[in-house]
Design an enzyme around this catalytic site. Structure first.
Site: not given
Length: 400
Positions: A371, A319
């Site tokens: 994560h 993006t």
């Protein structure tokens, strides 16, 4: 003989749709393949073409109604003629009302729309076969002129908009579109289901800028498209994904799916919200292929002509908030992907190189990642690799 207009088959991931707008009125004469209406789904706006020529004698579902695949939403009578008392004009009437639109490559209903809105056909670019002007082309033209009441126009007020004014302080309540509601749902889902962290770095784009300046004219003459920055980032991300496959992977229940292909979503904005069309197999695409695909996606996103399969899938996303002036941001992952790269504004800044202070075109990069799947070391290493490839484009093209 009457023909039913039915909602087309929707993809498996889409359960229903809303009628965004009818492009013709009851009583209008229509030709086969004329676009009759627009359907809004969770991901994209779909056009419904006429299954036959005739007169639209009945509309069974109004704008804003929720419909399912196969639902009958209108009736076409192939043998009926347009009622002269109806407000709909015939082809001859349209021609008489708008002489400048004689012999226009468009259906009678589209020529009528051109006449009603006092639009010269030469001002409208046809997107149909052989340059045929479609009703959506007229709608897009009106949106650009800001004189349409289209639901999706930034300046429009939907029919169920309410405005309150208390002591000179006004508020306007506008229903959230399905696309905007789906965006909100997915962003909230990403925040709630993934352990999102963001790591940052900065990249010196001197060499990429030099290559663009040196080869821009030749590139544009050869490929018919400008050489932008985005193709360099897509290629750099693809090469980095090859080295760090966990960034290209996804979690599926208790399993990790390592995807051996590279489908990169590129976020583009439109009046309807942010959409992320997918560049398939970016490892086999050249800079020209990437630039052309992104330009095409951006254009069709603004006009609502993206297809459903162009928005489904993707292993990684990029993006670019820099086009709006953003210096730094933390992009949100697009589930079920595990990472997204954020680009930002290129700004000349003083940097220290070999003990000297020099001014270079710098950009901050941000990598948001899940994560649960990607360790911090892998995330940082991935972003450093992207930086290295962009600062030394020769290694990018040589796949070093």
């Amino acid at each position: 003989m009457t023909i039913e207009i039915r909602v087309p088959q929707l993809p498996e991931s889409v359960s229903d749709a809303s009628i965004a707008a009818w492009l013709v009125k009851q009583g209008d004469s229509i030709n086969i393949e004329d676009n009759l209406l627009e359907l809004e789904t969770d991901k994209v706006v779909l056009e419904v073409p006429a299954p036959a020529s005739g007169v639209l004698v009945e509309i069974k579902a109004a704008q804003g109604d929720t419909v399912l695949a196969g639902d009958v939403i209108g009736i076409i009578d192939e043998t009926a003629s347009v009622d002269s008392s109806n407000q709909t004009a015939t082809s001859a009437d349209t021609t008489e009302a708008s002489p400048e639109n004689n012999n226009v490559n468009a259906s009678p209903s589209v020529r009528k729309s051109l006449a009603e809105n006092e639009i010269n056909s030469s001002d409208v670019k046809g997107s149909g076969k052989h340059g045929r002007i479609l009703q959506t082309d007229v709608t897009t033209h009106l949106q650009k002129q800001k004189v349409t009441s289209d639901t999706y126009s930034k300046e429009s007020k939907p029919s169920n908009t309410t405005t309150t004014d208390i002591e000179g302080r006004s508020e306007r309540r506008v229903p959230m579109t399905r696309l905007r509601a789906r965006i909100a749902e997915r962003l909230l889902e990403a925040q709630q289901t993934a352990a999102i962290l963001t790591t940052f770095n900065e990249v010196d784009l001197s060499e990429v800028s030099r290559l663009r300046r040196k080869y821009q004219e030749r590139f544009q003459k050869s490929h018919g498209i400008k050489l932008g920055f985005m193709s360099f980032f897509v290629k750099a991300a693809t090469e980095a994904l090859k080295r760090y496959p966990e960034v290209n992977a996804r979690i599926d229940n208790g399993d990790i799916i390592y995807q051996g292909y590279y489908d990169i979503g590129v976020a583009v904005s439109s009046d309807r919200g942010l959409v992320v069309p997918i560049l398939r197999n970016t490892d086999s695409m050249g800079n020209a292929d990437i630039e052309k695909a992104i330009s095409d996606y951006a254009s069709r996103a603004r006009s609502g002509h993206l297809e459903m399969n162009e928005l489904i899938g993707g292993t990684f996303s990029i993006t670019n908030g820099g086009i709006f002036g953003s210096m730094l941001s933390t992009p949100i992952i697009n589930p079920p992907q595990s990472a997204i790269l954020g680009m930002h504004k290129i700004q000349e800044r003083p940097v220290a190189i070999d003990g000297n202070i020099v001014v270079r075109p710098m950009m901050y990069l941000a990598l948001s990642y899940d994560h649960r799947l990607i360790d911090g070391q892998a995330a940082v290493s991935f972003l450093v690799k992207v930086k290295e490839l962009l600062e030394d484009p020769a290694s990018l093209f040589l796949e070093l």
